[in-house]
Design an enzyme around this catalytic site. Structure first.
Site, mmCIF file in Angstrom:
data_model
loop_
_atom_site.group_PDB
_atom_site.id
_atom_site.type_symbol
_atom_site.label_atom_id
_atom_site.label_comp_id
_atom_site.label_asym_id
_atom_site.label_seq_id
_atom_site.Cartn_x
_atom_site.Cartn_y
_atom_site.Cartn_z
ATOM 1 N N ARG A 282 -30.495 -14.783 -12.743
ATOM 2 C CA ARG A 282 -29.387 -14.718 -13.703
ATOM 3 C C ARG A 282 -29.918 -14.512 -15.114
ATOM 4 O O ARG A 282 -29.391 -13.691 -15.868
ATOM 5 C CB ARG A 282 -28.527 -15.980 -13.621
ATOM 6 C CG ARG A 282 -27.705 -16.050 -12.341
ATOM 7 C CD ARG A 282 -26.886 -17.308 -12.274
ATOM 8 N NE ARG A 282 -27.784 -18.467 -12.270
ATOM 9 C CZ ARG A 282 -27.407 -19.725 -12.338
ATOM 10 N NH1 ARG A 282 -26.131 -20.020 -12.445
ATOM 11 N NH2 ARG A 282 -28.275 -20.701 -12.307
ATOM 12 N N ASN B 253 -24.264 -17.026 -9.392
ATOM 13 C CA ASN B 253 -24.761 -17.271 -8.047
ATOM 14 C C ASN B 253 -23.581 -17.408 -7.099
ATOM 15 O O ASN B 253 -22.529 -17.928 -7.480
ATOM 16 C CB ASN B 253 -25.585 -18.554 -7.985
ATOM 17 C CG ASN B 253 -26.952 -18.397 -8.601
ATOM 18 O OD1 ASN B 253 -27.440 -17.294 -8.804
ATOM 19 N ND2 ASN B 253 -27.580 -19.520 -8.915
#
EC number: 3.6.1.7
Length: 126
Positions: free
Chosen positions: A46, A64
């Site tokens: 990320r 996620n």
């Protein structure tokens, strides 16, 4: 020629409600939804995505998923979005990307976050 007239001639839209508005999309802009599968959680994926998209000046988000994949939506110039997708296929150092499924989706209005650039953020919950 005024700035707004130049934007209109290039096909860009502006957010009329803000003083000194910046183009929020142009005829060459696209928005994509991508799902990245493989070893992509717990490896800085990320953060990697936010940093890469920020450098490219793209708007969107990353998060996620419960199945271990990472979901991304990105919007901006077609070429820059393509560069982000290429980067997602590589991932950060410790990632092992198996596949990236990309779908083009309708554009959304992007509000400038800082210094006139669109924001790219992380969603922590669904």
């Amino acid at each position: 020629m005024k700035r707004d007239d130049m934007r209109a001639s290039r096909g860009a839209r502006t957010d009329e409600s803000e003083e000194g508005a910046v183009p929020v999309s142009s005829s060459d802009d696209i928005r994509v939804h991508a799902v990245v599968a493989g070893l992509v959680q717990g490896v800085g994926f990320r953060y990697f995505t936010v940093m890469t998209a920020g450098k490219l000046g793209l708007g969107g988000w990353v998060r996620n998923c419960y199945d271990g994949s990472v979901e991304v939506e990105a919007q901006g110039e077609r070429g820059k979005v393509a560069r982000l997708i290429s980067a997602l296929k590589q991932g950060p150092r410790y990632a092992d990307v198996e596949r990236v499924d990309v779908t083009e989706i309708p554009l959304q209005e992007l509000k400038p976050a800082r210094h006139g650039f669109p924001s790219f953020g992380v969603f922590y919950e669904r």
